[in-house]
Design a protein around this motif. Structure first.
Motif, PDB file in Angstrom:
ATOM      1  N   PHE A   1     -10.538   4.286  12.276  1.00 51.35           N
ATOM      2  CA  PHE A   1      -9.869   5.279  11.429  1.00 51.35           C
ATOM      3  C   PHE A   1      -9.849   4.888   9.953  1.00 51.35           C
ATOM      4  CE2 PHE A   1      -7.055   6.730  15.201  1.00 51.35           C
ATOM      5  CZ  PHE A   1      -8.069   7.539  15.658  1.00 51.35           C
ATOM      6  N   ILE A   2      -9.840   3.619   9.652  1.00 48.79           N
ATOM      7  CA  ILE A   2      -9.724   3.180   8.255  1.00 48.79           C
ATOM      8  C   ILE A   2     -10.868   3.707   7.392  1.00 48.79           C
ATOM      9  CG2 ILE A   2      -9.626   1.179   6.713  1.00 48.79           C
ATOM     10  CD1 ILE A   2      -8.120  -0.278   9.029  1.00 48.79           C
ATOM     11  N   PRO A   3     -12.135   3.588   7.802  1.00 44.83           N
ATOM     12  CA  PRO A   3     -13.204   4.145   6.957  1.00 44.83           C
ATOM     13  C   PRO A   3     -13.083   5.664   6.767  1.00 44.83           C
ATOM     14  CG  PRO A   3     -14.137   2.702   8.636  1.00 44.83           C
ATOM     15  CD  PRO A   3     -12.687   2.870   8.945  1.00 44.83           C
ATOM     16  N   LEU A   4     -12.560   6.354   7.765  1.00 44.27           N
ATOM     17  CA  LEU A   4     -12.371   7.802   7.629  1.00 44.27           C
ATOM     18  C   LEU A   4     -11.339   8.117   6.559  1.00 44.27           C
ATOM     19  CD1 LEU A   4     -12.352   8.777  11.419  1.00 44.27           C
ATOM     20  CD2 LEU A   4     -14.246   8.984   9.791  1.00 44.27           C
ATOM     21  N   VAL A   5     -10.271   7.339   6.523  1.00 39.58           N
ATOM     22  CA  VAL A   5      -9.241   7.536   5.492  1.00 39.58           C
ATOM     23  C   VAL A   5      -9.813   7.192   4.121  1.00 39.58           C
ATOM     24  CG1 VAL A   5      -6.997   6.728   4.647  1.00 39.58           C
ATOM     25  CG2 VAL A   5      -7.320   7.187   7.079  1.00 39.58           C
ATOM     26  N   ILE A   6     -10.571   6.114   4.038  1.00 36.35           N
ATOM     27  CA  ILE A   6     -11.186   5.721   2.755  1.00 36.35           C
ATOM     28  C   ILE A   6     -12.126   6.825   2.275  1.00 36.35           C
ATOM     29  CG2 ILE A   6     -12.775   4.099   1.639  1.00 36.35           C
ATOM     30  CD1 ILE A   6     -11.562   1.888   3.415  1.00 36.35           C
ATOM     31  N   GLU A   7     -12.929   7.344   3.183  1.00 39.81           N
ATOM     32  CA  GLU A   7     -13.877   8.407   2.837  1.00 39.81           C
ATOM     33  C   GLU A   7     -13.155   9.667   2.342  1.00 39.81           C
ATOM     34  OE1 GLU A   7     -17.006  11.199   5.255  1.00 39.81           O
ATOM     35  OE2 GLU A   7     -16.821   9.108   5.888  1.00 39.81           O
ATOM     36  N   ALA A   8     -12.040   9.995   2.964  1.00 36.88           N
ATOM     37  CA  ALA A   8     -11.277  11.177   2.538  1.00 36.88           C
ATOM     38  C   ALA A   8     -10.546  10.932   1.228  1.00 36.88           C
ATOM     39  CB  ALA A   8     -10.297  11.579   3.624  1.00 36.88           C
ATOM     40  N   LEU A   9     -10.101   9.711   1.004  1.00 38.62           N
ATOM     41  CA  LEU A   9      -9.329   9.394  -0.186  1.00 38.62           C
ATOM     42  C   LEU A   9     -10.155   9.252  -1.455  1.00 38.62           C
ATOM     43  CD1 LEU A   9      -6.686   6.683   0.752  1.00 38.62           C
ATOM     44  CD2 LEU A   9      -6.274   8.835  -0.372  1.00 38.62           C
ATOM     45  N   THR A  10     -11.329   8.695  -1.326  1.00 39.75           N
ATOM     46  CA  THR A  10     -12.135   8.347  -2.495  1.00 39.75           C
ATOM     47  C   THR A  10     -12.333   9.525  -3.454  1.00 39.75           C
ATOM     48  OG1 THR A  10     -13.189   6.612  -1.224  1.00 39.75           O
ATOM     49  CG2 THR A  10     -14.289   7.280  -3.240  1.00 39.75           C
ATOM     50  N   PRO A  11     -12.756  10.704  -2.993  1.00 43.84           N
ATOM     51  CA  PRO A  11     -12.919  11.798  -3.951  1.00 43.84           C
ATOM     52  C   PRO A  11     -11.590  12.242  -4.568  1.00 43.84           C
ATOM     53  CG  PRO A  11     -13.760  12.441  -1.766  1.00 43.84           C
ATOM     54  CD  PRO A  11     -13.189  11.077  -1.663  1.00 43.84           C
TER      55      PRO A  11
ATOM     56  N   LEU B   1       0.808  -1.225   0.000  1.00 42.09           N
ATOM     57  CA  LEU B   1       0.000   0.000   0.000  1.00 42.09           C
ATOM     58  C   LEU B   1       0.839   1.271   0.000  1.00 42.09           C
ATOM     59  CD1 LEU B   1      -2.827   1.247   0.178  1.00 42.09           C
ATOM     60  CD2 LEU B   1      -2.733   0.912   2.654  1.00 42.09           C
ATOM     61  N   GLU B   2       1.902   1.301   0.752  1.00 44.62           N
ATOM     62  CA  GLU B   2       2.693   2.534   0.886  1.00 44.62           C
ATOM     63  C   GLU B   2       3.181   3.087  -0.458  1.00 44.62           C
ATOM     64  OE1 GLU B   2       6.474   4.388   3.343  1.00 44.62           O
ATOM     65  OE2 GLU B   2       6.352   2.217   3.088  1.00 44.62           O
ATOM     66  N   PRO B   3       3.809   2.283  -1.311  1.00 42.14           N
ATOM     67  CA  PRO B   3       4.258   2.848  -2.589  1.00 42.14           C
ATOM     68  C   PRO B   3       3.104   3.341  -3.472  1.00 42.14           C
ATOM     69  CG  PRO B   3       5.042   0.571  -2.337  1.00 42.14           C
ATOM     70  CD  PRO B   3       4.242   0.908  -1.139  1.00 42.14           C
ATOM     71  N   LYS B   4       1.963   2.657  -3.373  1.00 38.38           N
ATOM     72  CA  LYS B   4       0.807   3.090  -4.181  1.00 38.38           C
ATOM     73  C   LYS B   4       0.312   4.462  -3.724  1.00 38.38           C
ATOM     74  CE  LYS B   4      -0.799  -1.413  -5.572  1.00 38.38           C
ATOM     75  NZ  LYS B   4      -1.644  -1.708  -6.695  1.00 38.38           N
ATOM     76  N   ILE B   5       0.290   4.671  -2.422  1.00 39.37           N
ATOM     77  CA  ILE B   5      -0.152   5.972  -1.904  1.00 39.37           C
ATOM     78  C   ILE B   5       0.845   7.057  -2.309  1.00 39.37           C
ATOM     79  CG2 ILE B   5      -0.595   7.335   0.172  1.00 39.37           C
ATOM     80  CD1 ILE B   5      -1.601   4.759   1.494  1.00 39.37           C
TER      81      ILE B   5
ATOM     82  N   GLU C   1       2.815   7.077  -4.901  1.00 42.16           N
ATOM     83  CA  GLU C   1       2.672   7.312  -6.337  1.00 42.16           C
ATOM     84  C   GLU C   1       1.464   8.190  -6.646  1.00 42.16           C
ATOM     85  OE1 GLU C   1       2.465   3.617  -8.482  1.00 42.16           O
ATOM     86  OE2 GLU C   1       4.401   2.953  -7.692  1.00 42.16           O
ATOM     87  N   SER C   2       0.418   8.046  -5.860  1.00 40.21           N
ATOM     88  CA  SER C   2      -0.805   8.819  -6.122  1.00 40.21           C
ATOM     89  C   SER C   2      -0.609  10.302  -5.839  1.00 40.21           C
ATOM     90  CB  SER C   2      -1.970   8.281  -5.280  1.00 40.21           C
ATOM     91  OG  SER C   2      -1.797   8.644  -3.923  1.00 40.21           O
ATOM     92  N   GLY C   3       0.373  10.628  -5.002  1.00 39.83           N
ATOM     93  CA  GLY C   3       0.622  12.025  -4.666  1.00 39.83           C
ATOM     94  C   GLY C   3      -0.293  12.563  -3.577  1.00 39.83           C
ATOM     95  N   ILE C   4      -1.142  11.730  -3.051  1.00 41.20           N
ATOM     96  CA  ILE C   4      -2.055  12.149  -1.987  1.00 41.20           C
ATOM     97  C   ILE C   4      -1.332  11.961  -0.651  1.00 41.20           C
ATOM     98  CG2 ILE C   4      -4.290  11.746  -0.896  1.00 41.20           C
ATOM     99  CD1 ILE C   4      -5.204  10.597  -3.619  1.00 41.20           C
ATOM    100  N   ASP C   5      -1.381  12.980   0.158  1.00 43.29           N
ATOM    101  CA  ASP C   5      -0.599  12.991   1.388  1.00 43.29           C
ATOM    102  C   ASP C   5      -1.344  12.318   2.552  1.00 43.29           C
ATOM    103  OD1 ASP C   5       1.507  13.538   3.064  1.00 43.29           O
ATOM    104  OD2 ASP C   5       0.824  15.555   3.537  1.00 43.29           O
ATOM    105  N   VAL C   6      -1.458  10.984   2.490  1.00 36.25           N
ATOM    106  CA  VAL C   6      -2.090  10.243   3.583  1.00 36.25           C
ATOM    107  C   VAL C   6      -1.196   9.109   4.084  1.00 36.25           C
ATOM    108  CG1 VAL C   6      -4.487  10.780   2.970  1.00 36.25           C
ATOM    109  CG2 VAL C   6      -3.367   8.768   2.004  1.00 36.25           C
ATOM    110  N   VAL C   7       0.057   9.113   3.659  1.00 35.15           N
ATOM    111  CA  VAL C   7       0.975   8.052   4.071  1.00 35.15           C
ATOM    112  C   VAL C   7       1.084   7.999   5.591  1.00 35.15           C
ATOM    113  CG1 VAL C   7       3.369   7.235   3.989  1.00 35.15           C
ATOM    114  CG2 VAL C   7       2.287   8.096   1.927  1.00 35.15           C
ATOM    115  N   ASP C   8       1.239   9.164   6.214  1.00 36.92           N
ATOM    116  CA  ASP C   8       1.385   9.191   7.680  1.00 36.92           C
ATOM    117  C   ASP C   8       0.130   8.681   8.381  1.00 36.92           C
ATOM    118  OD1 ASP C   8       3.950  10.193   7.468  1.00 36.92           O
ATOM    119  OD2 ASP C   8       3.320  12.285   7.666  1.00 36.92           O
ATOM    120  N   SER C   9      -1.025   9.010   7.842  1.00 34.02           N
ATOM    121  CA  SER C   9      -2.275   8.563   8.456  1.00 34.02           C
ATOM    122  C   SER C   9      -2.412   7.044   8.401  1.00 34.02           C
ATOM    123  CB  SER C   9      -3.472   9.205   7.759  1.00 34.02           C
ATOM    124  OG  SER C   9      -3.415  10.593   7.872  1.00 34.02           O
TER     125      SER C   9
END
Length: 142
Positions: free
Chosen positions: A128-138, A88-92, A94-102
């Protein structure tokens, strides 16, 4: 009389301690080595959200396993969480979205829950996982 009693106690102590001896047994060990079983975790695959959902599945029930003391099961779940994080880490990144720390903090909560026997940390990770998914999806759908 006092010296006689003392002498008797010392003599008894010396005799009883000297009767203890170390015996070395040169006989070979005939017990069979314990069978160790290792299970290989399949390499997780999927997109970021899929991997986060897999991480959610890992965290689900982890707190109860810790409470129950089911060490083998929670160790397997931690290993699975680590395997997911490796993919998961490299995919995040690569996406450029800053949620690696979360997401990394979620994986750390899973570790903390098991290492310190804190089931509440496993439950926090699960929340916390659903919150991250909810923030990431859009952000991923742009």
């Amino acid at each position: 009389m006092k010296n006689l009693v003392r002498s008797a106690v010392v003599l008894t102590s010396i005799l009883s301690l000297s009767s203890c001896a170390t015996t070395i047994d040169n006989a070979p060990d005939t017990t069979a080595p314990a069978q160790s079983t290792t299970s290989t975790i399949a390499t997780p695959s999927g997109e970021i959200v899929d991997l986060l959902q897999q991480l959610s599945t890992v965290a689900d029930g982890l707190g109860q396993l810790i409470v129950d003391g089911d060490t083998s099961q929670w160790k397997a779940k931690v290993a699975e969480a680590d395997a997911i994080w490796v993919v998961l880490e490299p995919k995040i990144r690569e996406s450029g979205i800053d949620v690696v720390d979360s997401v990394e903090s979620i994986v750390r909560l899973i570790h903390t829950a098991t290492e310190r026997k804190r089931p509440a940390d496993a439950d926090k990770a699960l929340r916390f996982i659903p919150l991250v998914i909810e923030a990431l999806t859009p952000l991923l759908n742009k």
